[in-house]
Enzyme design. Sequence first.
Site, mmCIF file in Angstrom:
data_model
loop_
_atom_site.group_PDB
_atom_site.id
_atom_site.type_symbol
_atom_site.label_atom_id
_atom_site.label_comp_id
_atom_site.label_asym_id
_atom_site.label_seq_id
_atom_site.Cartn_x
_atom_site.Cartn_y
_atom_site.Cartn_z
ATOM 1 N N LEU A 198 0.852 -1.186 0.000
ATOM 2 C CA LEU A 198 0.000 0.000 0.000
ATOM 3 C C LEU A 198 0.892 1.241 0.000
ATOM 4 O O LEU A 198 1.625 1.495 0.949
ATOM 5 C CB LEU A 198 -0.922 -0.009 1.222
ATOM 6 C CG LEU A 198 -1.823 -1.253 1.376
ATOM 7 C CD1 LEU A 198 -2.761 -1.085 2.557
ATOM 8 C CD2 LEU A 198 -2.611 -1.517 0.095
ATOM 9 N N ARG A 237 2.712 15.711 5.699
ATOM 10 C CA ARG A 237 3.607 16.176 6.756
ATOM 11 C C ARG A 237 5.079 16.156 6.343
ATOM 12 O O ARG A 237 5.926 16.726 7.024
ATOM 13 C CB ARG A 237 3.400 15.342 8.020
ATOM 14 C CG ARG A 237 2.159 15.758 8.815
ATOM 15 C CD ARG A 237 1.979 14.908 10.049
ATOM 16 N NE ARG A 237 1.378 13.616 9.736
ATOM 17 C CZ ARG A 237 1.200 12.634 10.614
ATOM 18 N NH1 ARG A 237 1.604 12.797 11.870
ATOM 19 N NH2 ARG A 237 0.632 11.504 10.260
ATOM 20 N N THR A 257 -7.768 2.195 3.750
ATOM 21 C CA THR A 257 -6.872 1.063 3.494
ATOM 22 C C THR A 257 -7.611 -0.143 2.935
ATOM 23 O O THR A 257 -7.053 -0.906 2.138
ATOM 24 C CB THR A 257 -6.150 0.667 4.784
ATOM 25 O OG1 THR A 257 -7.121 0.468 5.832
ATOM 26 C CG2 THR A 257 -5.173 1.754 5.216
ATOM 27 N N GLY A 296 4.263 0.987 2.057
ATOM 28 C CA GLY A 296 5.354 1.633 1.337
ATOM 29 C C GLY A 296 6.164 2.604 2.153
ATOM 30 O O GLY A 296 7.222 3.057 1.700
ATOM 31 N N ASN A 346 -1.427 -2.643 16.582
ATOM 32 C CA ASN A 346 -1.552 -3.204 15.243
ATOM 33 C C ASN A 346 -0.577 -2.514 14.300
ATOM 34 O O ASN A 346 -0.617 -1.297 14.118
ATOM 35 C CB ASN A 346 -2.988 -3.009 14.741
ATOM 36 C CG ASN A 346 -3.140 -3.396 13.282
ATOM 37 O OD1 ASN A 346 -2.459 -4.287 12.795
ATOM 38 N ND2 ASN A 346 -4.043 -2.717 12.591
ATOM 39 N N GLY A 385 59.059 20.383 -18.859
ATOM 40 C CA GLY A 385 58.213 21.108 -17.924
ATOM 41 C C GLY A 385 57.838 22.486 -18.453
ATOM 42 O O GLY A 385 58.648 23.167 -19.081
#
Length: 492
Positions: free
Chosen positions: A25, A32, A96, A118, A186, A439
């Site tokens: 999901l 936020r 959900t 996710g 949960n 050089g």
Amino acid sequence: MTQPQPNVPSVAHAGPGRPLDVIVLAAGAGTRMRSKLPKMLHEVCGRPMVAWAVKAAQDLGARQIVVVTGHGAEQVEAALQGLNVTFARQSEQLGTGHAFLMGARKLPGGGDVLVLYGDSPMLSRETLQAMRRFHAAEANALTVLTSHLPDASGYGRIVRGEHGEVERIVEQKAASEDELRLTEFNSGVYLMDERAPELAALIGNDNAAQEYYLTDLLSLYRQHGARVAAFCIPDPSEVMGANDRVQLAELARLMQRRINERHMRAGVTLRDPTTTYIEDTVTIAPDVVIEPGAVLRGHSDVASGSSIGAYSSLMDTKIGENVQIRPHSVLDGAVVGEGSDVGPFARLRPGAVLDRGVHVGNFVEIKNSSLERGVKAGHLAYLGDARIGAETNIGAGTITANFDGVNKHRSEIGAGVFIGSNSTLIAPVRIGDAAFVAGGSTVSQDVPEGAMAVGRGVQRNVEGWSRRYWSKVSGEVARKLPWLSGWLSRQS
């Protein structure tokens, strides 16, 4: 949502060998985060959060992985292209339970269904495998993943019966005072049998938010006489999600500790794990030493016996055996061969390929160039779009002038060449084997094998110039230079 169906078939549990499908999901907006980037794409140790959930499903050998997208769907789906996942859109944010149904429509059926989130990247393969074993051994129809927190505010609580059986999940808003004191919460992660899509279709939205909650599946399974249980894990951080930047940083800290511990247990020495940043996609062999402040990102690979100096940064870089990367060096898209050393303060850009035994010193920058065995570029050089043959020496201050304002050009430098300090090689140019460049030369024409190129202006010494110049300097300036009056007096 569809109307309740009268008959929901029973399922004989077949154990961990049953096919497993995973629904991730990932439709939430994540306001936020205060970001234009979708919440699911904020990174934790080298992967977008949603990609961690996909990786967990792949590690379990999932038959099919369905990612339910919503907010920023196009960006999320683009980020997961190539990972062999199926997408389902949740156009309306109806909860959900509704999101689960959108994903379930893409499943082939006939297997267990695991729900992941996710924005929760910390769940380990070991935990999910243990959950599957528990689910099979207990012949559960639904197993919910739980843990304990002293203060479980914000989470749904697990309500158990007299004998410890899971009776229901009560959301925070609907919980009584006694239920709010419960510490088992949960996680939202569920492992269910193949009836899950049909039972999810029975979920209603008779609640204050008028949303369809996946938590209602637990009571629906119980109503159909199916066994429901909780798999409680000791570490609640495994199911931690990120709703803002503070939580995102905490997830990154926890994940980095896990990654660093994995490398140390595999034989890598981290002098200071708390300041060492290693992304999950990096490969490091045993007996590598990494000094404090190092950053290893992308698909970097470090072979055995090598060391990464303090505050060095590697991105998508391959390091051979027994290589020394000295402090404060930056390597991006480079290859460093066995026994070479780089830095300090060196920069290897994409396409820089060092063969065996190459020395690249301080303040040397290399881009899209190959340095063959034994090349030495000790300090203060820019080598871009060049091939440099074996055992060639690049003097300090050397640059390959590879850009004409429109196009890039290549320099071909042979083996055993000596390039003197402060030389400019104007590409395209070829310098043959065993050639010398004096050089301070500017080389714009090819140098034959074994020849010496001198590309300097003619030097002219003007006698007495300093005395005439300093004689004109005011007395105030002369007083600030005590040596000057004495020197001038000696010249008179």
